[in-house]
Write a protein that holds these residues in place. Structure first.
Motif, PDB file in Angstrom:
ATOM      1  N   SER A 364       0.832  -1.199   0.000  1.00  8.86           N
ATOM      2  CA  SER A 364       0.000   0.000   0.000  1.00  8.86           C
ATOM      3  C   SER A 364       0.873   1.258   0.000  1.00  8.86           C
ATOM      4  CB  SER A 364      -0.902   0.007   1.229  1.00  8.86           C
ATOM      5  OG  SER A 364      -1.579   1.246   1.341  1.00  8.86           O
ATOM      6  N   ASN A 366      -0.995   4.217   0.184  1.00  6.77           N
ATOM      7  CA  ASN A 366      -2.053   5.151   0.574  1.00  6.77           C
ATOM      8  C   ASN A 366      -1.543   6.100   1.649  1.00  6.77           C
ATOM      9  OD1 ASN A 366      -4.404   6.413   1.556  1.00  6.77           O
ATOM     10  ND2 ASN A 366      -5.662   4.656   0.947  1.00  6.77           N
ATOM     11  N   HIS A 369      -2.615   5.415   5.261  1.00  2.00           N
ATOM     12  CA  HIS A 369      -2.256   4.118   5.818  1.00  2.00           C
ATOM     13  C   HIS A 369      -2.205   4.229   7.343  1.00  2.00           C
ATOM     14  CE1 HIS A 369      -0.697   0.080   5.328  1.00  2.00           C
ATOM     15  NE2 HIS A 369       0.274   0.329   6.189  1.00  2.00           N
TER      16      HIS A 369
END
Length: 520
Positions: A364, A366, A369
């Motif tokens: 990930s 993001n 997160h």
């Protein structure tokens, strides 16, 4: 319930079902092949004929075997900007290429043929065979430059000076331009595409420079003289590696390959072909994750022609390497900060590249997160072990921390008794870990500790709030990881030793202070 109400109920149910179906189709994620599946579909088999495995383009111009670029939070546009300031952060780390040179623009003025010439770069012999890489008819070999610093097609990076990187032979169809002479380009049909003067002005002047030699070897031949056993239709990066078994130098190669792909505006991740004579290394796992496929030119059979080939700069022509000997005054920041407050003394390019590595392995990226501290703070201790420094000869790294095991054991004992918050000391035995596992260990770490060594280069993939603690012996006071931390915007600490022996309590005290700043 009367008949009218029953019909109305049926209509409502049908409309609800249709609406639910349309919402599902609209919001469902577009199918994305896994890395493993994508690699399998585009794998170039070295045992047979690598070039024959590359896919043909579809009628809509897209290539089925090429991986898509991922969505990256730190991504910023790579469009060419002629006003990029020399020695700015974008000039060093981003698209600092400000001018394009069309080397075949004079093809019709050079003696007839109406664009029927062929570009034929001929590489020197490698591993007892001659490799011929040929470009297509009426295509241009492009180059860009600013301030005398050339990179061929990938261009002259603003502020790097001559030889700031030599890259890029790219096939691309151009319109007829009758009547223009070759001029400085030294264009003559059947002879060298570029003159020595051109090479001196735009390419590194080292006479044995491999990419200089490659560009200088390009020939233009008459129609009908170009015979190709195979054509590779898809965009392909041609890579020359040197210290291919060393992580720091390989990261500079990865970054140059990434930049080359972006500044040439490739819509998909290209294939990679190594045109050096080196063999495989553990780094190949990341090459395969980052790009659509990997192959070795020395494994080709017959002549192989490329519809679109790009020469990536050498790793030595990278800001991470150049910064060791010249000032590159850049501070790392977020892409969001640069959108709001443009500043050519700041960069998010290394953050973008780190996200590219993590995303390539399926991790990930993001921004939202969850915080690492939710399950405790991981303190990653990057270990240096004896390893085969180069597959072609024996060797091991020199000791950078003579009592590394003692320091690790002391930290482990301290962490197990730390009561204020949970501290997980991770034994970073990278020599025994797959590259994907190494990247995951870096991503999960709140603090990264290690003696000066190539393994610390992984901090390019660290998340934004990671703290770096480098233990530096007196023999290795080099700024590699202080600079990368600065350009990434990471908090950096150093313990400078009088020799190569560290005092474990001093390391523990430094770590305790860092964890306290993290709220632990």
């Amino acid at each position: 319930m009367n008949g009218r109400s029953y019909i109305l109920l049926k209509v409502v149910i049908v409309l609800f079902a249709l609406n639910s179906l349309s919402l599902y189709l609209y919001f469902r994620p577009s199918p994305k092949p896994t890395i493993e599946a994508s690699s399998a579909s585009s794998q170039i088999h070295i045992d047979d004929d690598p070039a024959s495995e590359l896919a043909e383009p579809r009628r809509d111009g897209r290539f089925d075997s090429l991986k898509r670029w991922p969505m990256l939070p730190s991504y910023l546009p790579w469009s060419q900007n002629p006003s990029v300031r020399p020695h700015s952060c974008e000039a060093f780390f981003g698209n600092g290429f400000t001018r394009r040179l069309d080397l075949l623009s004079a093809v019709d003025g050079g003696g007839g043929g109406g664009g029927g010439g062929r570009v034929v770069p001929v590489l020197p012999q490698r591993d007892a065979r001659e490799l011929r890489l040929r470009g297509r008819a009426a295509e241009d070999v492009a180059g860009e430059d600013q301030d005398g610093g050339g990179r061929g097609e990938v261009g002259g990076r603003a502020g790097e000076g001559r030889g700031g990187g030599d890259a890029g032979v790219r096939g691309r169809r151009v319109p007829d331009r009758r009547g223009r002479g070759g001029g400085e380009l030294g264009f003559r049909r059947g002879k060298s595409l570029v003159s020595d003067e051109f090479l001196d002005n735009y390419v590194d002047q080292g006479k044995r420079h491999p990419i200089r030699n490659l560009i200088g070897s390009i020939r233009v031949v008459k129609p009908g003289e170009l015979q190709c056993d195979q054509w590779i239709e898809e965009p392909t990066l041609l890579i020359t590696r040197f210290e291919y078994a060393n992580l720091f130098h390989t990261v500079t190669d990865w970054y140059n390959a990434y930049v080359s792909s972006r500044v040439t505006e490739l819509p998909y991740r290209p294939h990679v072909i190594f045109i050096d004579g080196h063999c495989t290394s553990p780094m190949e796992e990341t090459w395969k994750a980052l790009f659509s496929s990997v192959a070795y030119a020395k494994s080709f059979h017959g002549s192989v022609c490329f519809r679109h080939a790009i020469l990536s700069p050498l790793g030595y022509e990278n800001a991470m390497f150049k910064g060791l000997s010249q000032p590159i005054n850049c501070e790392g920041t977020s892409a969001q900060d640069l959108w709001r407050n443009p500043d050519d003394r700041k960069t998010a390019r290394l953050s973008e590249f780190g996200e590219m590595i993590r995303s390539a392995f399926g991790f990930s990226v993001n921004r939202h997160h969850p915080e690492k501290a939710a399950s405790g703070h991981n303190v990653l201790f990057v270990r240096r072990e004896d390893y085969l420094a180069h597959p072609r000869h024996s060797g091991k790294p020199e000791s950078r921390l003579s009592n590394e095991q003692e320091v690790f054991d002391s930290l482990k004992s301290w962490a197990s008794n730390h009561l204020k918050c949970k501290v997980n000391l991770v034994n970073g035995l990278f020599a025994h870990m797959a590259m994907k596992d190494q990247v995951q260990a870096i991503q999960d770490a709140s603090v990264i500790i290690g003696a000066h060594g190539a393994g610390l280069t992984h901090i390019v993939s660290a998340t934004p709030k990671t703290v770096v603690l480098e233990i530096i012996s007196s023999q290795y006071r080099r700024p590699h990881f202080a600079l990368i931390s600065k350009w990434r915007g990471l908090e950096y600490h150093a313990i400078n030793l009088a020799g190569s022996h560290a005092d474990p309590p001093a390391v523990i005290n430094e770590l305790r202070s860092i964890l306290k700043s993290l709220g632990c």
